[in-house]
Design an enzyme around this catalytic site. Structure first.
Site, PDB file in Angstrom:
ATOM      1  N   ARG A   1       0.852  -1.200   0.000  1.00  0.00           N
ATOM      2  CA  ARG A   1       0.000   0.000   0.000  1.00  0.00           C
ATOM      3  C   ARG A   1       0.884   1.245   0.000  1.00  0.00           C
ATOM      4  NH1 ARG A   1      -1.608   1.445   4.656  1.00  0.00           N
ATOM      5  NH2 ARG A   1      -2.381  -0.592   5.314  1.00  0.00           N
ATOM      6  N   ASP A  46      -7.534  19.070 -13.892  1.00  0.00           N
ATOM      7  CA  ASP A  46      -7.857  17.732 -14.391  1.00  0.00           C
ATOM      8  C   ASP A  46      -7.424  17.707 -15.853  1.00  0.00           C
ATOM      9  OD1 ASP A  46      -9.098  15.490 -15.535  1.00  0.00           O
ATOM     10  OD2 ASP A  46     -10.781  15.551 -14.123  1.00  0.00           O
ATOM     11  N   LYS A  73      -8.932   6.844 -19.274  1.00  0.00           N
ATOM     12  CA  LYS A  73      -9.291   7.401 -20.569  1.00  0.00           C
ATOM     13  C   LYS A  73      -8.093   7.319 -21.539  1.00  0.00           C
ATOM     14  CE  LYS A  73     -13.023   8.183 -18.232  1.00  0.00           C
ATOM     15  NZ  LYS A  73     -13.287   9.419 -17.535  1.00  0.00           N
TER      16      LYS A  73
HETATM   17  C1  LIG Z   1     -13.726   9.759 -16.270  1.00  0.00           C
HETATM   18  C2  LIG Z   1     -13.288  11.046 -15.692  1.00  0.00           C
HETATM   19  C3  LIG Z   1     -13.043  11.172 -14.322  1.00  0.00           C
HETATM   20  C4  LIG Z   1     -13.250  10.017 -13.355  1.00  0.00           C
HETATM   21  O1  LIG Z   1     -12.334   8.974 -13.552  1.00  0.00           O
HETATM   22  P1  LIG Z   1     -12.633   7.432 -13.254  1.00  0.00           P
HETATM   23  O2  LIG Z   1     -11.385   6.770 -13.689  1.00  0.00           O
HETATM   24  O3  LIG Z   1     -13.849   7.042 -14.043  1.00  0.00           O
HETATM   25  O4  LIG Z   1     -12.888   7.316 -11.792  1.00  0.00           O
HETATM   26  C5  LIG Z   1     -12.582  12.392 -13.854  1.00  0.00           C
HETATM   27  N1  LIG Z   1     -12.401  13.447 -14.686  1.00  0.00           N
HETATM   28  C6  LIG Z   1     -12.657  13.359 -16.013  1.00  0.00           C
HETATM   29  C7  LIG Z   1     -12.436  14.556 -16.876  1.00  0.00           C
HETATM   30  C8  LIG Z   1     -13.107  12.167 -16.561  1.00  0.00           C
HETATM   31  O5  LIG Z   1     -13.365  12.097 -17.867  1.00  0.00           O
END
Ligand SMILES: *Cc1c(COP(=O)(O)O)cnc(C)c1O
Length: 379
Positions: A46, A170, A195
């Site tokens: 962890r 992000d 993604k």
């Molecule tokens: C999908 C997504 C998230 C969340 O991520 P997960 O891997 O599904 O938990 C956060 N920010 C953006 C811009 C996303 O497209």
């Protein structure tokens, strides 16, 4: 070395014993101590795992940060960053936001006393107006999901630095191939690595990168204390996907630009959101802070009755949530990713029942066009 080289070479020359080019997957949860008070650098998985560590060092290097951290999902990564805030703290957040982040802020943070103001962060004056003495962070998505608004990262950093406020970006849509927010002055980058970074719709993961070592220490503490770490198998899968990231991004973007240009001229489409279009209001800012426009397009069909038909009629493009994989996916933000955002709020930012979002894959452009053409014709 250039980013493409760093990506392709990630993990190579790590295993001195065997010379393995693909990094070993270390399943061990615990590590033998050579002697009393001695450690190999790994004690318990962890806290640190050799496979995960290669991934964490790779993303830190790609983003130009001091340290990287890998989590079980993008939401786990964002949740960990949110541990920096306490009751009484205030956040300024992009108003067109990934639905899960909105839900986290509203249903997990707000009940424990962390407040948030949602503004159009592409308008820096709105960010400035929302600042109060309690403001601790500005949380930006750029481009936003799904309406592709572009926020000037440097302008937000300038405002934030005057008041000692943390800037979190992000960077899921752009990836470090096209945009490196830490180099523009941001403090923390978060990713849904599920993604584009993973890129094959087969691994759920989240990443955090910090600019300075003070933030790195705090995130390291929370990552271990909360424990939502990425497992070694998934860390390997993500790293293996990332090796082709630069190539994939090029093709995603080439296809997205071609589709956006074509959709603009289509009679069944009333509006196309893509930062590479000359009509996009954020295009200049995008070009100042990024080297690309990405592979996601949103578009509005002429009538709301058409949207469900398009989703049913696509044959090559798949009607499914998510984005950034090699396979093209189409989603209906108002009923899928953004369902947790109240209807009035949603519609005010353009997430209507006419809006569809297309994650453009790396297939041949002619096949993608033909599929959309037949789906729009049948709607
Ligand atoms: C999908 C997504 C998230 C969340 O991520 P997960 O891997 O599904 O938990 C956060 N920010 C953006 C811009 C996303 O497209």
């Amino acid at each position: 070395m250039k980013l493409e080289t760093k990506l392709a070479q990630a993990g190579n020359r790590i295993d001195k014993t065997t010379g393995a080019i693909s990094i070993p997957i270390h399943h061990s949860t615990t590590y033998a101590h050579p002697r009393f008070t001695e450690s190999t650098g790994f004690d318990y998985s962890r806290m640190g795992n050799p496979t995960r560590q290669v991934l964490e060092q790779t993303i830190a290097e790609l983003e130009g940060g001091t340290a990287g951290f890998a989590f079980a999902s993008g939401m786990a990564a964002i949740h960990c960053v949110c541990q920096l805030f306490q009751s009484g703290d205030h956040l300024i957040v992009s108003n067109d936001l990934y639905g899960g982040t909105y839900r986290l802020i509203e249903q997990i943070l707000r009940p424990i006393g962390v407040s948030a103001t949602y503004v159009n962060t592409s308008d820096t004056a709105q960010v400035e107006a929302a600042m109060s003495t309690a403001t601790k962070a500005i949380f930006i998505e750029t481009p936003t999901n799904p309406t592709m608004q572009i926020t000037d990262i440097r302008a937000c950093v300038e405002l934030a630095q005057l008041k000692g406020v943390t800037v979190i970006v992000d960077n899921t849509f752009m990836t470090p191939v096209y945009q490196r927010p830490l180099e523009l002055g941001a403090d923390i980058v978060v990713h849904s690595a599920t993604k584009f970074l993973g890129g094959h719709n087969d691994v759920l993961a989240g990443l955090v990168v910090t600019k300075d070592s003070f933030l790195a220490q705090r995130i390291a503490f929370y990552q271990n204390a909360i424990g939502a770490v990425l497992g070694p198998q998934d860390a390997w899968l993500l790293l293996r996907g990332m090796k082709t990231l630069a190539l994939r991004m090029e093709r995603h973007e080439e296809n997205a630009r071609a589709l956006a240009d074509w959709l603009v001229t289509h009679p069944a489409i009333t509006r196309v959101y893509y930062p590479g279009l000359s009509t996009h209001p954020g295009k200049q800012v995008q070009e100042r802070q990024s080297t690309g426009y990405g592979g996601v397009i949103s578009f509005e069909v002429a009538d709301k009755s058409m949207a469900p038909h398009v989703l049913d009629a696509v044959r090559l493009i798949t009607f499914a949530e998510s984005l950034g994989g090699v396979e093209s996916l189409i989603t209906f933000p108002a009923v899928q990713t953004h369902a947790d955002i109240p209807q009035a709020v949603r519609e005010s930012i353009g997430v209507t029942e006419r809006l569809l979002r297309l994650s453009v894959g790396i297939e041949h452009i002619e096949d993608l066009k033909a599929d959309l053409e037949q789906a729009l014709a049948s709607a």
